[in-house]
Scaffold this motif. Structure first.
Motif, PDB file in Angstrom:
ATOM      1  N   LEU A 151       0.817  -1.218   0.000  1.00 13.73           N
ATOM      2  CA  LEU A 151       0.000   0.000   0.000  1.00 13.73           C
ATOM      3  C   LEU A 151       0.852   1.270   0.000  1.00 13.73           C
ATOM      4  O   LEU A 151       0.326   2.375  -0.110  1.00 13.73           O
ATOM      5  CB  LEU A 151      -0.931   0.027   1.212  1.00 13.73           C
ATOM      6  CG  LEU A 151      -2.157  -0.887   1.192  1.00 13.73           C
ATOM      7  CD1 LEU A 151      -3.048  -0.589   2.391  1.00 13.73           C
ATOM      8  CD2 LEU A 151      -2.960  -0.729  -0.095  1.00 13.73           C
ATOM      9  N   GLY A 152       2.148   1.117   0.165  1.00 13.91           N
ATOM     10  CA  GLY A 152       3.028   2.273   0.190  1.00 13.91           C
ATOM     11  C   GLY A 152       3.000   3.031   1.501  1.00 13.91           C
ATOM     12  O   GLY A 152       3.372   4.207   1.561  1.00 13.91           O
ATOM     13  N   LEU A 153       2.593   2.366   2.565  1.00 15.77           N
ATOM     14  CA  LEU A 153       2.526   3.005   3.877  1.00 15.77           C
ATOM     15  C   LEU A 153       3.853   2.824   4.608  1.00 15.77           C
ATOM     16  O   LEU A 153       4.339   1.701   4.768  1.00 15.77           O
ATOM     17  CB  LEU A 153       1.394   2.392   4.702  1.00 15.77           C
ATOM     18  CG  LEU A 153      -0.023   2.722   4.220  1.00 15.77           C
ATOM     19  CD1 LEU A 153      -1.046   1.865   4.927  1.00 15.77           C
ATOM     20  CD2 LEU A 153      -0.328   4.190   4.446  1.00 15.77           C
ATOM     21  N   THR A 154       4.434   3.925   5.060  1.00 17.52           N
ATOM     22  CA  THR A 154       5.702   3.854   5.775  1.00 17.52           C
ATOM     23  C   THR A 154       5.523   4.000   7.281  1.00 17.52           C
ATOM     24  O   THR A 154       6.407   3.592   8.040  1.00 17.52           O
ATOM     25  CB  THR A 154       6.666   4.945   5.287  1.00 17.52           C
ATOM     26  OG1 THR A 154       6.055   6.233   5.478  1.00 17.52           O
ATOM     27  CG2 THR A 154       6.992   4.741   3.809  1.00 17.52           C
ATOM     28  N   GLN A 155       4.389   4.572   7.718  1.00 16.34           N
ATOM     29  CA  GLN A 155       4.115   4.668   9.147  1.00 16.34           C
ATOM     30  C   GLN A 155       2.616   4.742   9.385  1.00 16.34           C
ATOM     31  O   GLN A 155       1.901   5.474   8.702  1.00 16.34           O
ATOM     32  CB  GLN A 155       4.789   5.881   9.775  1.00 16.34           C
ATOM     33  CG  GLN A 155       4.714   5.867  11.306  1.00 16.34           C
ATOM     34  CD  GLN A 155       5.471   7.002  11.939  1.00 16.34           C
ATOM     35  OE1 GLN A 155       5.208   8.159  11.660  1.00 16.34           O
ATOM     36  NE2 GLN A 155       6.427   6.676  12.803  1.00 16.34           N
ATOM     37  N   VAL A 156       2.144   3.969  10.371  1.00 13.75           N
ATOM     38  CA  VAL A 156       0.740   3.936  10.745  1.00 13.75           C
ATOM     39  C   VAL A 156       0.654   3.820  12.268  1.00 13.75           C
ATOM     40  O   VAL A 156       1.640   3.536  12.941  1.00 13.75           O
ATOM     41  CB  VAL A 156      -0.004   2.733  10.104  1.00 13.75           C
ATOM     42  CG1 VAL A 156       0.007   2.827   8.588  1.00 13.75           C
ATOM     43  CG2 VAL A 156       0.610   1.403  10.574  1.00 13.75           C
ATOM     44  N   ASP A 157      -0.546   4.034  12.799  1.00  3.38           N
ATOM     45  CA  ASP A 157      -0.874   3.568  14.131  1.00  3.38           C
ATOM     46  C   ASP A 157      -1.508   2.190  13.966  1.00  3.38           C
ATOM     47  O   ASP A 157      -1.997   1.844  12.882  1.00  3.38           O
ATOM     48  CB  ASP A 157      -1.847   4.529  14.817  1.00  3.38           C
ATOM     49  CG  ASP A 157      -1.217   5.884  15.103  1.00  3.38           C
ATOM     50  OD1 ASP A 157      -0.044   5.921  15.511  1.00  3.38           O
ATOM     51  OD2 ASP A 157      -1.900   6.911  14.911  1.00  3.38           O
ATOM     52  N   VAL A 158      -1.522   1.382  15.023  1.00  8.47           N
ATOM     53  CA  VAL A 158      -2.043   0.019  14.888  1.00  8.47           C
ATOM     54  C   VAL A 158      -2.911  -0.343  16.068  1.00  8.47           C
ATOM     55  O   VAL A 158      -2.625   0.030  17.215  1.00  8.47           O
ATOM     56  CB  VAL A 158      -0.888  -1.007  14.730  1.00  8.47           C
ATOM     57  CG1 VAL A 158      -0.007  -1.036  15.976  1.00  8.47           C
ATOM     58  CG2 VAL A 158      -1.415  -2.399  14.416  1.00  8.47           C
ATOM     59  N   LEU A 159      -3.999  -1.059  15.783  1.00 10.05           N
ATOM     60  CA  LEU A 159      -4.869  -1.633  16.804  1.00 10.05           C
ATOM     61  C   LEU A 159      -4.862  -3.142  16.595  1.00 10.05           C
ATOM     62  O   LEU A 159      -5.397  -3.641  15.601  1.00 10.05           O
ATOM     63  CB  LEU A 159      -6.284  -1.061  16.689  1.00 10.05           C
ATOM     64  CG  LEU A 159      -7.263  -1.342  17.836  1.00 10.05           C
ATOM     65  CD1 LEU A 159      -8.439  -0.349  17.773  1.00 10.05           C
ATOM     66  CD2 LEU A 159      -7.813  -2.748  17.835  1.00 10.05           C
ATOM     67  N   GLY A 160      -4.232  -3.858  17.506  1.00  7.64           N
ATOM     68  CA  GLY A 160      -4.168  -5.313  17.419  1.00  7.64           C
ATOM     69  C   GLY A 160      -5.047  -5.942  18.475  1.00  7.64           C
ATOM     70  O   GLY A 160      -4.849  -5.715  19.671  1.00  7.64           O
ATOM     71  N   PHE A 161      -6.027  -6.710  18.031  1.00  4.96           N
ATOM     72  CA  PHE A 161      -6.976  -7.353  18.940  1.00  4.96           C
ATOM     73  C   PHE A 161      -6.696  -8.848  18.998  1.00  4.96           C
ATOM     74  O   PHE A 161      -6.656  -9.525  17.969  1.00  4.96           O
ATOM     75  CB  PHE A 161      -8.403  -7.083  18.462  1.00  4.96           C
ATOM     76  CG  PHE A 161      -9.482  -7.823  19.209  1.00  4.96           C
ATOM     77  CD1 PHE A 161      -9.392  -8.043  20.576  1.00  4.96           C
ATOM     78  CD2 PHE A 161     -10.619  -8.280  18.554  1.00  4.96           C
ATOM     79  CE1 PHE A 161     -10.390  -8.721  21.267  1.00  4.96           C
ATOM     80  CE2 PHE A 161     -11.627  -8.943  19.235  1.00  4.96           C
ATOM     81  CZ  PHE A 161     -11.502  -9.167  20.593  1.00  4.96           C
ATOM     82  N   SER A 162      -6.477  -9.382  20.210  1.00  2.60           N
ATOM     83  CA  SER A 162      -6.311 -10.815  20.414  1.00  2.60           C
ATOM     84  C   SER A 162      -5.105 -11.338  19.626  1.00  2.60           C
ATOM     85  O   SER A 162      -3.992 -10.878  19.829  1.00  2.60           O
ATOM     86  CB  SER A 162      -7.616 -11.521  20.037  1.00  2.60           C
ATOM     87  OG  SER A 162      -7.611 -12.876  20.403  1.00  2.60           O
ATOM     88  N   LEU A 163      -5.311 -12.262  18.713  1.00  2.00           N
ATOM     89  CA  LEU A 163      -4.233 -12.743  17.853  1.00  2.00           C
ATOM     90  C   LEU A 163      -3.550 -11.578  17.140  1.00  2.00           C
ATOM     91  O   LEU A 163      -2.325 -11.560  16.974  1.00  2.00           O
ATOM     92  CB  LEU A 163      -4.797 -13.746  16.842  1.00  2.00           C
ATOM     93  CG  LEU A 163      -3.877 -14.249  15.733  1.00  2.00           C
ATOM     94  CD1 LEU A 163      -2.673 -14.968  16.308  1.00  2.00           C
ATOM     95  CD2 LEU A 163      -4.643 -15.160  14.784  1.00  2.00           C
TER      96      LEU A 163
END
Length: 290
Positions: A102-114
């Motif tokens: 996608l060409g994304l070099t920086q994001v925030d992340v929400l990781g749920f469970s696994l």
């Protein structure tokens, strides 16, 4: 700070957002993107057996008000091609390939469970990808019960007569009427989507369980690498998570260098859905900090 904004779609809801695809090497990944605003894109990493359809619009849509949200479907799940890796590291590799595609070099992340386990590996492998991290209903490498292979859980997972909605109520919500009522509302919100995703197969579920079993058993000492994660981390869970025991959230908070812990009352694994208003408010405030 270098980043590439994901273009938003015309709609800002997981109920109606189009499922899109991006190819990276031999893999074709399904995803949905919607929302807009000044914030970095927010990557969502999903729970055990969950597809794009299992993200609650009460969570995704509220967070899409200030940023683009990107819901990712890993290899072998839903409409994504390939097979599910039997290691968390393998799943993280697919997520990183997806972000690169996608060409994304920086994001925030929400990781749920696994998904929270996958987020931890990415934060260690390529820390520049993440500015801020939300870990909800998840556990560290070597955590207590993170394999989710206890007989009571496996009985529910493998019950082919039990409706998926019934499984969600049993696994994600407390037995109290307030929690079960919130669970029924959650199930109703998921049901509003008409273009349904492809359900997760038993083979894919088995591979995910194998990956979580390896995650629980790996490492000579618990949480050996957590202190290497320098980003601010918001850790959340319900006070009684029967899938990934709540004690793991305390362990994450204790071992991460820069963590904030929030435990929601009268709730379990699906606390982010039961307390969607409070959860999205806490996440938004966390992401908006300078």
């Amino acid at each position: 700070m270098s980043s590439v904004m994901v273009s938003s779609t015309a709609t800002a809801s997981n109920t109606t957002a189009t499922t899109e695809f991006v190819t990276a090497g031999d893999n074709k990944y399904a995803y949905r993107q919607f929302g807009s605003g000044p914030g970095l894109p927010l990557l969502f990493l999903q729970h055990f057996t969950g597809t794009l359809d299992n993200w609650d619009p009460a969570v995704t849509d509220a967070l899409a008000q200030g940023r683009s949200v990107v819901l990712f479907e890993s290899a072998g799940i839903g409409r994504s091609s390939g097979k599910v890796p039997k290691t968390i590291a393998g799943m993280a590799d697919h997520a990183m390939k997806f972000l690169d595609a996608l060409g994304l070099t920086q994001v925030d992340v929400l990781g749920f469970s696994l998904g929270g386990m996958v987020a931890q590996v990415i934060a260690l492998e390529r820390p520049a990808f993440f500015r801020r991290i939300i870990l909800t209903g998840t556990g560290p490498e070597g955590g207590v019960g993170v394999a989710m292979d206890r007989p009571d859980l496996l009985k529910i997972f493998g019950d082919r007569k039990m409706l998926p909605s019934e499984k969600l109520l049993k696994l994600f919500f407390e037995t109290t009427e307030t929690s079960q009522s919130a669970g029924r509302e959650f199930v109703q919100r998921l049901a509003r989507r008409e273009d349904k995703d492809t359900p997760t197969t038993m083979e894919a579920a088995g591979a995910q369980l194998a990956a979580m079993a390896a995650w629980e058993k790996s490492g000579a000492e618990p949480c050996p690498d957590l202190k290497k994660i320098a980003q601010p981390v918001l850790v959340t869970n319900g006070n009684h998570d029967i899938m990934i025991p709540t004690v793991n959230s305390f362990t994450l908070s204790d071992h991460l260098r820069n963590a904030q812990l929030i435990i929601y009352p009268d709730s379990g694994h699906g606390s982010l859905f039961q307390h969607a208003g409070a959860f999205t408010s806490h996440v938004s405030e966390f992401l908006d900090r300078k």
